[in-house]
Design an enzyme around this catalytic site. Structure first.
Site, PDB file in Angstrom:
ATOM      1  N   GLY A  16       0.785  -1.236   0.000  1.00 39.83           N
ATOM      2  CA  GLY A  16       0.000   0.000   0.000  1.00 39.83           C
ATOM      3  C   GLY A  16       0.813   1.281   0.000  1.00 39.83           C
ATOM      4  N   HIS A 111       1.659   0.714 -13.192  1.00 44.72           N
ATOM      5  CA  HIS A 111       2.443  -0.475 -13.507  1.00 44.72           C
ATOM      6  C   HIS A 111       3.930  -0.119 -13.437  1.00 44.72           C
ATOM      7  CE1 HIS A 111       3.241  -4.388 -15.191  1.00 44.72           C
ATOM      8  NE2 HIS A 111       4.101  -3.816 -16.016  1.00 44.72           N
ATOM      9  N   THR A 143      -8.081  -1.265 -19.558  1.00 40.66           N
ATOM     10  CA  THR A 143      -8.922  -1.888 -20.586  1.00 40.66           C
ATOM     11  C   THR A 143      -8.772  -3.401 -20.414  1.00 40.66           C
ATOM     12  OG1 THR A 143      -7.130  -1.946 -22.182  1.00 40.66           O
ATOM     13  CG2 THR A 143      -8.558   0.004 -22.224  1.00 40.66           C
ATOM     14  N   GLU A 145      -7.144  -5.454 -22.072  1.00 37.10           N
ATOM     15  CA  GLU A 145      -5.793  -5.974 -22.319  1.00 37.10           C
ATOM     16  C   GLU A 145      -4.928  -5.738 -21.080  1.00 37.10           C
ATOM     17  OE1 GLU A 145      -2.055  -5.077 -25.262  1.00 37.10           O
ATOM     18  OE2 GLU A 145      -3.966  -4.100 -25.655  1.00 37.10           O
TER      19      GLU A 145
HETATM   20  C1  GRF Z   1       3.770  -1.158  -7.289  1.00 38.41           C
HETATM   21  O1  GRF Z   1       5.068  -1.197  -7.779  1.00 38.41           O
HETATM   22  C2  GRF Z   1       2.784  -1.088  -8.425  1.00 38.41           C
HETATM   23  O2  GRF Z   1       3.287  -0.471  -9.569  1.00 38.41           O
HETATM   24  C3  GRF Z   1       2.550  -2.551  -8.728  1.00 38.41           C
HETATM   25  O3  GRF Z   1       2.596  -3.193  -7.495  1.00 38.41           O
HETATM   26  C4  GRF Z   1       3.390  -2.454  -6.584  1.00 38.41           C
HETATM   27  C5  GRF Z   1       2.517  -2.228  -5.384  1.00 38.41           C
HETATM   28  O4  GRF Z   1       3.088  -1.517  -4.382  1.00 38.41           O
HETATM   29  N1  GRF Z   1       1.345  -2.713  -9.498  1.00 38.41           N
HETATM   30  P1  GRF Z   1       2.233  -0.927  -3.180  1.00 38.41           P
HETATM   31  O5  GRF Z   1       1.239  -1.984  -2.721  1.00 38.41           O
HETATM   32  O6  GRF Z   1       1.552   0.317  -3.653  1.00 38.41           O
HETATM   33  O7  GRF Z   1       3.257  -0.679  -2.114  1.00 38.41           O
END
Ligand code: GRF
Length: 215
Positions: A16, A111, A143, A145
């Site tokens: 989080g 991401h 989306t 994908e």
């Molecule tokens: C982050 O790097 C995010 O990009 C990816 O998962 C990780 C989650 O981190 N999807 P957090 O739970 O926000 O610490």
């Protein structure tokens, strides 16, 4: 969004850090996080939400027989909050086409790669294995994908010669924590939308790679 605060539901699975950054920025960014949903009962993000007085729901995917059943329960839990925006912040479940369609233009994801490079997992190691000089994070509309929707913004870091995947992850996370609240505040103020499969900011289509934000 007019004079009203944009109501945001955040979906998490783990630590989080992004949730915390979104909470910290929310007081002067025109949005309110009304609820947090986690598919993981042990997610530390749930504790972060509680400390900040934000209600949460756990929907453990293991309690559901099929992905479809999980998605319907998730849809219901989100609908109960009537949010303006759904924010995936480290949410590690793939969502089915129905739920994604229902929140089209109202669901964002972050991401940890410079999409379209490295959708899926192990992004930091994949960037190292490819000898990339740059790496980073991307926020995009969701989306059907996987990690493939229209890109909104990217934050880049330089890859150093001896970096490990853990070191990259730590620096990318810092970028993420700047990037995500910024993008959510654009949406909250009505500046950002999805139009005909294009991310649009202030009336202009964003570049295919999204806006490049470097600090
Ligand atoms: C982050 O790097 C995010 O990009 C990816 O998962 C990780 C989650 O981190 N999807 P957090 O739970 O926000 O610490």
């Amino acid at each position: 969004m007019g004079d009203q605060q944009c109501c945001v539901v955040v979906l998490i699975s783990g630590n989080g850090n992004n949730l915390q950054a979104l909470i910290d920025a929310s007081s002067n960014s025109g949005y309110t996080i009304s609820h947090v949903i986690s598919n993981n009962p042990d997610a530390f993000g749930l504790e972060r939400a509680q400390r900040c007085g934000i209600a949460s729901t756990v929907l453990n995917h293991r309690d559901f027989g099929t992905r479809c059943e999980f998605d319907s329960a998730l849809q219901q839990a989100i609908d109960d909050q009537s949010p303006d925006l759904v924010v995936l912040a480290g949410f590690m479940r793939i969502l089915g086409p129905e739920i994604v369609k229902n929140f089209s233009g109202r669901m964002l994801n972050i991401h940890p790669s410079l999409l379209p490079k490295y959708p899926g997992i192990n992004t930091h190691q994949r960037a190292l294995d490819a000898g990339d000089r740059e790496h980073g994070a991307t926020v995009h509309f969701v989306t059907e994908e996987l990690d493939g929707g229209p890109l909104i913004a990217q934050g880049r870091i330089l890859v150093n010669a001896n970096d490990t995947a853990q070191e990259l992850a730590a620096r990318v996370q810092i970028r993420e924590q700047q990037l995500y609240p910024t993008v959510v505040s654009w949406f909250a103020s009505g500046r950002l939308s999805l139009q005909q499969d294009q991310a649009v900011l202030d009336g202009a289509a964003l570049p295919r790679k999204g806006l490049q934000i470097n600090s």
